[in-house]
Design a protein around this motif. Sequence first.
Motif, PDB file in Angstrom:
ATOM      1  N   PHE A 187      33.595  40.738  27.470  1.00  0.00           N
ATOM      2  CA  PHE A 187      33.156  39.380  27.793  1.00  0.00           C
ATOM      3  C   PHE A 187      32.739  39.179  29.251  1.00  0.00           C
ATOM      4  O   PHE A 187      32.412  38.069  29.647  1.00  0.00           O
ATOM      5  N   ALA A 188      32.713  40.242  30.057  1.00  0.00           N
ATOM      6  CA  ALA A 188      32.411  40.102  31.486  1.00  0.00           C
ATOM      7  C   ALA A 188      31.043  39.479  31.750  1.00  0.00           C
ATOM      8  O   ALA A 188      30.867  38.772  32.744  1.00  0.00           O
ATOM      9  N   ASP A 189      30.075  39.714  30.880  1.00  0.00           N
ATOM     10  CA  ASP A 189      28.740  39.154  31.071  1.00  0.00           C
ATOM     11  C   ASP A 189      28.450  37.988  30.138  1.00  0.00           C
ATOM     12  O   ASP A 189      27.310  37.510  30.067  1.00  0.00           O
ATOM     13  N   ASP A 190      29.454  37.534  29.426  1.00  0.00           N
ATOM     14  CA  ASP A 190      29.294  36.392  28.530  1.00  0.00           C
ATOM     15  C   ASP A 190      28.965  35.150  29.367  1.00  0.00           C
ATOM     16  O   ASP A 190      29.625  34.892  30.380  1.00  0.00           O
ATOM     17  N   PRO A 191      27.957  34.372  28.983  1.00  0.00           N
ATOM     18  CA  PRO A 191      27.571  33.211  29.793  1.00  0.00           C
ATOM     19  C   PRO A 191      28.702  32.222  30.076  1.00  0.00           C
ATOM     20  O   PRO A 191      28.795  31.685  31.178  1.00  0.00           O
ATOM     21  N   VAL A 192      29.576  31.993  29.121  1.00  0.00           N
ATOM     22  CA  VAL A 192      30.682  31.061  29.356  1.00  0.00           C
ATOM     23  C   VAL A 192      31.655  31.649  30.377  1.00  0.00           C
ATOM     24  O   VAL A 192      32.111  30.945  31.287  1.00  0.00           O
ATOM     25  N   MET A 193      31.970  32.928  30.267  1.00  0.00           N
ATOM     26  CA  MET A 193      32.877  33.548  31.230  1.00  0.00           C
ATOM     27  C   MET A 193      32.239  33.619  32.618  1.00  0.00           C
ATOM     28  O   MET A 193      32.932  33.444  33.628  1.00  0.00           O
ATOM     29  N   VAL A 194      30.942  33.864  32.680  1.00  0.00           N
ATOM     30  CA  VAL A 194      30.253  33.874  33.979  1.00  0.00           C
ATOM     31  C   VAL A 194      30.341  32.488  34.612  1.00  0.00           C
ATOM     32  O   VAL A 194      30.556  32.352  35.808  1.00  0.00           O
ATOM     33  N   ARG A 253      35.670  39.357  38.411  1.00  0.00           N
ATOM     34  CA  ARG A 253      35.566  38.710  37.104  1.00  0.00           C
ATOM     35  C   ARG A 253      36.377  39.422  36.019  1.00  0.00           C
ATOM     36  O   ARG A 253      37.131  38.773  35.296  1.00  0.00           O
ATOM     37  N   GLU A 254      36.225  40.733  35.888  1.00  0.00           N
ATOM     38  CA  GLU A 254      36.947  41.425  34.805  1.00  0.00           C
ATOM     39  C   GLU A 254      38.454  41.278  34.948  1.00  0.00           C
ATOM     40  O   GLU A 254      39.159  41.071  33.972  1.00  0.00           O
ATOM     41  N   ARG A 255      38.959  41.380  36.164  1.00  0.00           N
ATOM     42  CA  ARG A 255      40.404  41.239  36.395  1.00  0.00           C
ATOM     43  C   ARG A 255      40.868  39.845  35.992  1.00  0.00           C
ATOM     44  O   ARG A 255      41.901  39.677  35.339  1.00  0.00           O
ATOM     45  N   ARG A 256      40.103  38.841  36.354  1.00  0.00           N
ATOM     46  CA  ARG A 256      40.481  37.464  36.034  1.00  0.00           C
ATOM     47  C   ARG A 256      40.373  37.181  34.543  1.00  0.00           C
ATOM     48  O   ARG A 256      41.211  36.490  33.969  1.00  0.00           O
ATOM     49  N   ILE A 257      39.335  37.701  33.921  1.00  0.00           N
ATOM     50  CA  ILE A 257      39.181  37.508  32.477  1.00  0.00           C
ATOM     51  C   ILE A 257      40.308  38.236  31.730  1.00  0.00           C
ATOM     52  O   ILE A 257      40.822  37.733  30.730  1.00  0.00           O
ATOM     53  N   ALA A 258      40.699  39.398  32.225  1.00  0.00           N
ATOM     54  CA  ALA A 258      41.811  40.126  31.598  1.00  0.00           C
ATOM     55  C   ALA A 258      43.076  39.278  31.647  1.00  0.00           C
ATOM     56  O   ALA A 258      43.834  39.218  30.670  1.00  0.00           O
ATOM     57  N   ARG A 259      43.296  38.590  32.756  1.00  0.00           N
ATOM     58  CA  ARG A 259      44.468  37.706  32.857  1.00  0.00           C
ATOM     59  C   ARG A 259      44.391  36.611  31.795  1.00  0.00           C
ATOM     60  O   ARG A 259      45.378  36.289  31.134  1.00  0.00           O
ATOM     61  N   PHE A 260      43.215  36.034  31.625  1.00  0.00           N
ATOM     62  CA  PHE A 260      43.000  35.019  30.599  1.00  0.00           C
ATOM     63  C   PHE A 260      43.379  35.562  29.216  1.00  0.00           C
ATOM     64  O   PHE A 260      44.095  34.914  28.456  1.00  0.00           O
ATOM     65  N   PHE A 261      42.923  36.778  28.904  1.00  0.00           N
ATOM     66  CA  PHE A 261      43.213  37.344  27.583  1.00  0.00           C
ATOM     67  C   PHE A 261      44.674  37.746  27.429  1.00  0.00           C
ATOM     68  O   PHE A 261      45.198  37.713  26.316  1.00  0.00           O
ATOM     69  N   ARG A 262      45.353  38.109  28.511  1.00  0.00           N
ATOM     70  CA  ARG A 262      46.808  38.353  28.408  1.00  0.00           C
ATOM     71  C   ARG A 262      47.524  37.049  28.050  1.00  0.00           C
ATOM     72  O   ARG A 262      48.398  37.022  27.191  1.00  0.00           O
ATOM     73  N   LEU A 263      47.135  35.961  28.707  1.00  0.00           N
ATOM     74  CA  LEU A 263      47.745  34.664  28.405  1.00  0.00           C
ATOM     75  C   LEU A 263      47.383  34.202  26.988  1.00  0.00           C
ATOM     76  O   LEU A 263      48.233  33.680  26.267  1.00  0.00           O
ATOM     77  N   GLY A 297      40.450  31.586  39.506  1.00  0.00           N
ATOM     78  CA  GLY A 297      39.109  31.382  40.044  1.00  0.00           C
ATOM     79  C   GLY A 297      38.211  30.650  39.075  1.00  0.00           C
ATOM     80  O   GLY A 297      37.003  30.738  39.173  1.00  0.00           O
ATOM     81  N   GLY A 298      38.787  29.923  38.126  1.00  0.00           N
ATOM     82  CA  GLY A 298      37.983  29.169  37.181  1.00  0.00           C
ATOM     83  C   GLY A 298      37.856  27.715  37.568  1.00  0.00           C
ATOM     84  O   GLY A 298      37.979  26.841  36.725  1.00  0.00           O
ATOM     85  N   PRO A 299      37.620  27.406  38.842  1.00  0.00           N
ATOM     86  CA  PRO A 299      37.609  26.016  39.265  1.00  0.00           C
ATOM     87  C   PRO A 299      36.590  25.132  38.565  1.00  0.00           C
ATOM     88  O   PRO A 299      36.861  23.966  38.381  1.00  0.00           O
TER      89      PRO A 299
END
Length: 122
Positions: A33-40, A49-59, A107-109
Amino acid sequence: MNPRTALSASGYGIRCARPAESGTIAALLARAFADDPVMVWMVPDSAGRERRIARFFRLAQRRQRPRGGGVRVAATGGGRLLAAALWSGPGRWKASAVREPATVPDGGPPLWSMWRDAGPGR
């Protein structure tokens, strides 16, 4: 072997994820999902981005695990994970204005500030 977890002719099977796999699943989904428009949009800084998205998926997995079968993986006979899915069956997803913001990636402000600014009395 259980037919639900049997390996297909292509050498992989679908099964419920194991708790010890949550980090691998989070990293796998973050890459996908690193290049997914919503995640971007949620995490505009590409550097982390990948590190932060990984945190999202762990939660997100923490929310799904109590639901039987809420985290599924496709894995080879040797245990290598190929794909993962987090899902809730019909009528099982209960959104919460208190719990949902906690799953926003670091970082999802943009999303967080929209939620905060739309709160009661605004």
